[in-house]
Write a protein that holds these residues in place. Structure first.
Motif, PDB file in Angstrom:
ATOM      1  N   SER A   1      -4.428  -4.749 -57.851  1.00 42.99           N
ATOM      2  CA  SER A   1      -3.675  -4.279 -57.556  1.00 42.99           C
ATOM      3  C   SER A   1      -2.596  -4.944 -56.791  1.00 42.99           C
ATOM      4  O   SER A   1      -0.485  -3.619 -57.397  1.00 42.99           O
ATOM      5  CB  SER A   1      -3.983  -3.166 -56.771  1.00 42.99           C
ATOM      6  OG  SER A   1      -3.839  -3.786 -55.120  1.00 42.99           O
ATOM      7  N   ARG A   2      -2.098  -5.432 -56.072  1.00 44.24           N
ATOM      8  CA  ARG A   2      -1.233  -6.017 -55.756  1.00 44.24           C
ATOM      9  C   ARG A   2       0.364  -6.492 -56.750  1.00 44.24           C
ATOM     10  O   ARG A   2       1.114  -6.946 -56.749  1.00 44.24           O
ATOM     11  CB  ARG A   2      -0.778  -7.043 -54.591  1.00 44.24           C
ATOM     12  CG  ARG A   2      -1.111  -6.975 -52.978  1.00 44.24           C
ATOM     13  CD  ARG A   2      -0.663  -8.508 -52.314  1.00 44.24           C
ATOM     14  NE  ARG A   2      -1.848  -9.181 -52.678  1.00 44.24           N
ATOM     15  CZ  ARG A   2      -2.933  -9.197 -52.291  1.00 44.24           C
ATOM     16  NH1 ARG A   2      -3.560  -8.707 -51.460  1.00 44.24           N
ATOM     17  NH2 ARG A   2      -3.431 -10.821 -52.755  1.00 44.24           N
ATOM     18  N   ASP A   3      -0.973  -6.970 -58.196  1.00 43.43           N
ATOM     19  CA  ASP A   3       0.056  -7.679 -59.296  1.00 43.43           C
ATOM     20  C   ASP A   3      -0.005  -6.788 -60.114  1.00 43.43           C
ATOM     21  O   ASP A   3       1.599  -6.693 -60.767  1.00 43.43           O
ATOM     22  CB  ASP A   3      -1.780  -8.336 -59.654  1.00 43.43           C
ATOM     23  CG  ASP A   3      -1.732  -9.792 -59.805  1.00 43.43           C
ATOM     24  OD1 ASP A   3      -0.934 -10.567 -58.956  1.00 43.43           O
ATOM     25  OD2 ASP A   3      -2.250 -10.414 -60.601  1.00 43.43           O
ATOM     26  N   VAL A   4      -0.163  -5.663 -60.016  1.00 41.37           N
ATOM     27  CA  VAL A   4       0.480  -4.511 -60.702  1.00 41.37           C
ATOM     28  C   VAL A   4       1.598  -3.917 -60.132  1.00 41.37           C
ATOM     29  O   VAL A   4       2.989  -3.968 -60.376  1.00 41.37           O
ATOM     30  CB  VAL A   4      -0.866  -2.884 -60.422  1.00 41.37           C
ATOM     31  CG1 VAL A   4       0.838  -2.281 -61.267  1.00 41.37           C
ATOM     32  CG2 VAL A   4      -1.694  -3.539 -61.627  1.00 41.37           C
ATOM     33  N   LEU A   5       1.653  -3.781 -58.382  1.00 40.16           N
ATOM     34  CA  LEU A   5       2.798  -3.514 -57.909  1.00 40.16           C
ATOM     35  C   LEU A   5       3.896  -4.799 -58.405  1.00 40.16           C
ATOM     36  O   LEU A   5       5.542  -3.915 -58.086  1.00 40.16           O
ATOM     37  CB  LEU A   5       2.450  -4.088 -56.615  1.00 40.16           C
ATOM     38  CG  LEU A   5       1.904  -2.616 -56.303  1.00 40.16           C
ATOM     39  CD1 LEU A   5       1.405  -2.294 -54.651  1.00 40.16           C
ATOM     40  CD2 LEU A   5       2.596  -1.249 -56.299  1.00 40.16           C
ATOM     41  N   GLU A   6       3.590  -5.706 -58.234  1.00 33.77           N
ATOM     42  CA  GLU A   6       4.464  -6.430 -58.713  1.00 33.77           C
ATOM     43  C   GLU A   6       5.406  -6.794 -59.866  1.00 33.77           C
ATOM     44  O   GLU A   6       6.279  -7.195 -60.045  1.00 33.77           O
ATOM     45  CB  GLU A   6       3.748  -8.481 -58.280  1.00 33.77           C
ATOM     46  CG  GLU A   6       3.541  -9.447 -57.077  1.00 33.77           C
ATOM     47  CD  GLU A   6       4.731  -9.287 -56.745  1.00 33.77           C
ATOM     48  OE1 GLU A   6       5.229 -10.221 -57.165  1.00 33.77           O
ATOM     49  OE2 GLU A   6       5.184  -9.046 -55.418  1.00 33.77           O
ATOM     50  N   GLU A   7       5.057  -6.684 -60.773  1.00 34.16           N
ATOM     51  CA  GLU A   7       4.704  -6.380 -61.838  1.00 34.16           C
ATOM     52  C   GLU A   7       6.328  -5.183 -62.430  1.00 34.16           C
ATOM     53  O   GLU A   7       6.783  -5.348 -62.768  1.00 34.16           O
ATOM     54  CB  GLU A   7       4.175  -5.932 -63.032  1.00 34.16           C
ATOM     55  CG  GLU A   7       3.148  -7.180 -63.224  1.00 34.16           C
ATOM     56  CD  GLU A   7       3.548  -8.289 -64.578  1.00 34.16           C
ATOM     57  OE1 GLU A   7       4.644  -8.372 -64.399  1.00 34.16           O
ATOM     58  OE2 GLU A   7       3.135  -9.781 -63.774  1.00 34.16           O
ATOM     59  N   ILE A   8       5.411  -4.279 -61.456  1.00 31.51           N
ATOM     60  CA  ILE A   8       6.567  -3.324 -61.354  1.00 31.51           C
ATOM     61  C   ILE A   8       7.537  -3.581 -60.993  1.00 31.51           C
ATOM     62  O   ILE A   8       9.008  -3.223 -61.393  1.00 31.51           O
ATOM     63  CB  ILE A   8       6.152  -1.772 -60.524  1.00 31.51           C
ATOM     64  CG1 ILE A   8       4.883  -0.976 -61.599  1.00 31.51           C
ATOM     65  CG2 ILE A   8       7.048  -0.736 -60.078  1.00 31.51           C
ATOM     66  CD1 ILE A   8       4.000  -0.223 -61.086  1.00 31.51           C
ATOM     67  N   ILE A   9       7.772  -3.694 -59.278  1.00 33.00           N
ATOM     68  CA  ILE A   9       8.809  -4.300 -58.783  1.00 33.00           C
ATOM     69  C   ILE A   9       9.590  -5.394 -59.706  1.00 33.00           C
ATOM     70  O   ILE A   9      11.001  -5.750 -59.390  1.00 33.00           O
ATOM     71  CB  ILE A   9       8.486  -4.999 -57.261  1.00 33.00           C
ATOM     72  CG1 ILE A   9       7.400  -4.401 -56.334  1.00 33.00           C
ATOM     73  CG2 ILE A   9       9.233  -6.098 -56.644  1.00 33.00           C
ATOM     74  CD1 ILE A   9       7.500  -4.725 -55.210  1.00 33.00           C
ATOM     75  N   LEU A  10       9.393  -6.070 -60.224  1.00 37.10           N
ATOM     76  CA  LEU A  10      10.093  -7.599 -61.014  1.00 37.10           C
ATOM     77  C   LEU A  10      10.909  -6.988 -61.996  1.00 37.10           C
ATOM     78  O   LEU A  10      12.466  -6.823 -62.228  1.00 37.10           O
ATOM     79  CB  LEU A  10       9.408  -8.208 -61.871  1.00 37.10           C
ATOM     80  CG  LEU A  10       9.636  -9.066 -62.983  1.00 37.10           C
ATOM     81  CD1 LEU A  10      10.387  -9.733 -62.643  1.00 37.10           C
ATOM     82  CD2 LEU A  10       8.187  -9.564 -64.129  1.00 37.10           C
ATOM     83  N   HIS A  11      10.364  -5.224 -62.586  1.00 42.56           N
ATOM     84  CA  HIS A  11      11.103  -4.766 -63.626  1.00 42.56           C
ATOM     85  C   HIS A  11      12.578  -4.246 -63.044  1.00 42.56           C
ATOM     86  O   HIS A  11      13.372  -3.785 -63.807  1.00 42.56           O
ATOM     87  CB  HIS A  11      10.500  -4.268 -64.650  1.00 42.56           C
ATOM     88  CG  HIS A  11       9.602  -5.302 -65.423  1.00 42.56           C
ATOM     89  ND1 HIS A  11       8.454  -5.463 -65.178  1.00 42.56           N
ATOM     90  CD2 HIS A  11       9.787  -5.936 -67.119  1.00 42.56           C
ATOM     91  CE1 HIS A  11       8.028  -6.605 -66.172  1.00 42.56           C
ATOM     92  NE2 HIS A  11       9.387  -6.621 -66.883  1.00 42.56           N
ATOM     93  N   LYS A  12      12.307  -3.482 -61.653  1.00 42.89           N
ATOM     94  CA  LYS A  12      13.002  -2.894 -61.678  1.00 42.89           C
ATOM     95  C   LYS A  12      13.848  -3.531 -61.448  1.00 42.89           C
ATOM     96  O   LYS A  12      15.619  -3.361 -60.964  1.00 42.89           O
ATOM     97  CB  LYS A  12      12.061  -2.125 -60.033  1.00 42.89           C
ATOM     98  CG  LYS A  12      13.558  -0.758 -59.484  1.00 42.89           C
ATOM     99  CD  LYS A  12      12.444  -0.357 -58.123  1.00 42.89           C
ATOM    100  CE  LYS A  12      13.657   0.654 -57.342  1.00 42.89           C
ATOM    101  NZ  LYS A  12      12.636   0.797 -56.297  1.00 42.89           N
ATOM    102  N   GLN A  13      14.363  -4.585 -59.966  1.00 35.49           N
ATOM    103  CA  GLN A  13      14.780  -6.232 -59.636  1.00 35.49           C
ATOM    104  C   GLN A  13      16.004  -6.255 -61.102  1.00 35.49           C
ATOM    105  O   GLN A  13      16.704  -6.383 -60.752  1.00 35.49           O
ATOM    106  CB  GLN A  13      13.669  -7.136 -58.988  1.00 35.49           C
ATOM    107  CG  GLN A  13      13.274  -6.755 -57.901  1.00 35.49           C
ATOM    108  CD  GLN A  13      12.711  -8.006 -57.360  1.00 35.49           C
ATOM    109  OE1 GLN A  13      12.223  -8.949 -57.558  1.00 35.49           O
ATOM    110  NE2 GLN A  13      13.571  -7.985 -56.155  1.00 35.49           N
ATOM    111  N   ILE A  14      15.381  -6.435 -62.334  1.00 38.47           N
ATOM    112  CA  ILE A  14      15.962  -7.017 -63.053  1.00 38.47           C
ATOM    113  C   ILE A  14      16.966  -6.071 -63.992  1.00 38.47           C
ATOM    114  O   ILE A  14      17.982  -6.393 -64.022  1.00 38.47           O
ATOM    115  CB  ILE A  14      14.696  -7.288 -64.474  1.00 38.47           C
ATOM    116  CG1 ILE A  14      14.386  -8.940 -64.008  1.00 38.47           C
ATOM    117  CG2 ILE A  14      15.909  -7.732 -65.728  1.00 38.47           C
ATOM    118  CD1 ILE A  14      13.517  -9.322 -65.287  1.00 38.47           C
TER     119      ILE A  14
END
Length: 379
Positions: free
Chosen positions: A208-221
């Motif tokens: 579940s942390r991986d899912v959140l990380e992916e969302i945060i990554l693309h938001k950051q980019i």
């Protein structure tokens, strides 16, 4: 000037020739009216690929009020392409130019005497910030009073390419993470021993942390490209950030059947930076190295204190083909398939535009492949 080049002809028109060609075009009333009616971005180049005329669209793109600022330049020079100053004869003459859609479209039209269409990726700099363009290029040869010119029409497809790349990667990565989480929850639902239950709950929390990380990554980019990303400086321990980055990627599919080791001489220096952004950069570096490493292979991660600077590096045993090296940091370029290019681009974007650092790599038979990012200790 000596005609040194690694690709396209180096010969340049003199300023007198450029002015003569400009006046010749400007004196043609019909052409001026037709050219002025073209919407979008257009320029007229001479046989040496130099600008002798341009419309308002190109001037607006380059934030120039007058044609004088770019007259006689080649397009890569006008756009401030990072490769345009690699060689003394400018745009088209560096090794990387062999993979440039703009230069190749021009040369193709010049060779065939026909229209040529190509897509082009350009990494440029403005005010020491990285800019990335994805362009659709059309080159058409044109005779005016027996003089041969080339009309270049440019369509900026950067937003479309960026959206496609981000969406493709986002859905690919988040579906992988969500699929893994769903599988773990299905096993839990079917029932298992108490020991297995606790282990599955831990793995589910990780997924579940991986899912959140992916969302945060693309938001950051997205925020980084829009100039909206906030930088929060704090003191960090170099070795701690490396351990943390490795820990966050150890469950990723790229890490399967591969080993990540930390160099014994890795520094434990404390320095000031944005922890979240640096960790994002390190995760991408490690992930890219793992994806290029064969099964049962390994990569090494380390950091070196060079006095005024800190250099983080990731090394693997593969050697990249020369065409990959020449296009490494371009946003839409990827060795992993259509619309997959974003990893090394995001490393450069975050490092140079937000953390005031530098990015580089070497890939050869001696050193194999090593990527690095370098930061000053006191930003």
């Amino acid at each position: 000037m000596e005609e040194i080049t690694h690709f396209a002809p180096a010969l340049r028109s003199t300023s007198e020739q450029i002015n003569k060609e400009y006046k010749h075009i400007a004196s043609n009333k019909l052409f001026k009216e037709l050219f002025g009616a073209i919407s979008g971005i257009s320029a007229v180049l001479d046989s040496n690929r130099q600008i002798v005329y341009a419309n308002e669209g190109l001037l607006a793109m380059l934030d120039n009020e007058s044609l004088d600022a770019i007259l006689g330049n080649r397009l890569g020079e006008a756009i401030s392409c990072v490769n345009s100053n690699e060689m003394p004869n400018g745009c088209g003459t560096s090794k990387a130019c062999a993979y440039c859609g703009l230069v190749n479209a021009f040369l193709d039209s010049q060779r065939t005497g026909l229209k040529s269409v190509s897509e082009c990726r350009i990494s440029a700099t403005a005010d020491e910030k990285l800019l990335s363009f994805d362009l659709s290029i059309t080159v058409i040869p044109l005779y005016l009073s027996e003089n041969l010119y080339y009309v270049i029409s440019i369509q900026d497809i950067s937003n479309e390419k960026r959206r496609l790349a981000l969406e493709k990667i986002f859905f690919h990565d988040i579906l992988n993470s969500a699929g893994g989480l769903n599988g773990l929850l299905t096993i839990l639902k079917e029932g298992c021993s108490p020991e297995e239950t606790y282990e599955l709950i831990d793995l589910s929390e990780e997924a579940s942390r991986d899912v959140l990380e992916e969302i945060i990554l693309h938001k950051q980019i997205k925020a980084a490209e829009n100039g909206d990303l906030k930088v929060n400086l704090e003191l960090i321990n170099i070795k701690d950030i490396i351990h943390s980055s490795i820990g966050k990627i150890k469950s990723h599919e790229a890490c399967r059947d591969k080993t990540v080791t930390i160099s014994d001489d890795t520094s434990e220096t404390i320095f000031k930076t944005d922890r979240i952004l640096l960790q994002r950069i390190m995760i991408n570096m490690i992930k890219n190295a793992l994806e290029s490493t064969k099964k049962n292979g390994f990569i090494t991660v380390g950091a070196t204190d060079n006095g005024n600077t800190i250099r983080f590096w990731v090394k693997n045993s593969e050697v990249m083909p020369i065409d990959v090296q020449m296009q490494m940091f371009q946003r839409s370029f990827s060795t992993k398939g259509y619309n997959r290019g974003i990893g090394t681009y995001s490393i450069k974007l975050l490092t140079e535009n937000y953390l005031n650092g530098k990015v580089g790599f070497a890939s050869n038979d001696t050193e194999r492949t090593i990527f690095w990012v370098e930061f000053i200790k006191e930003p």
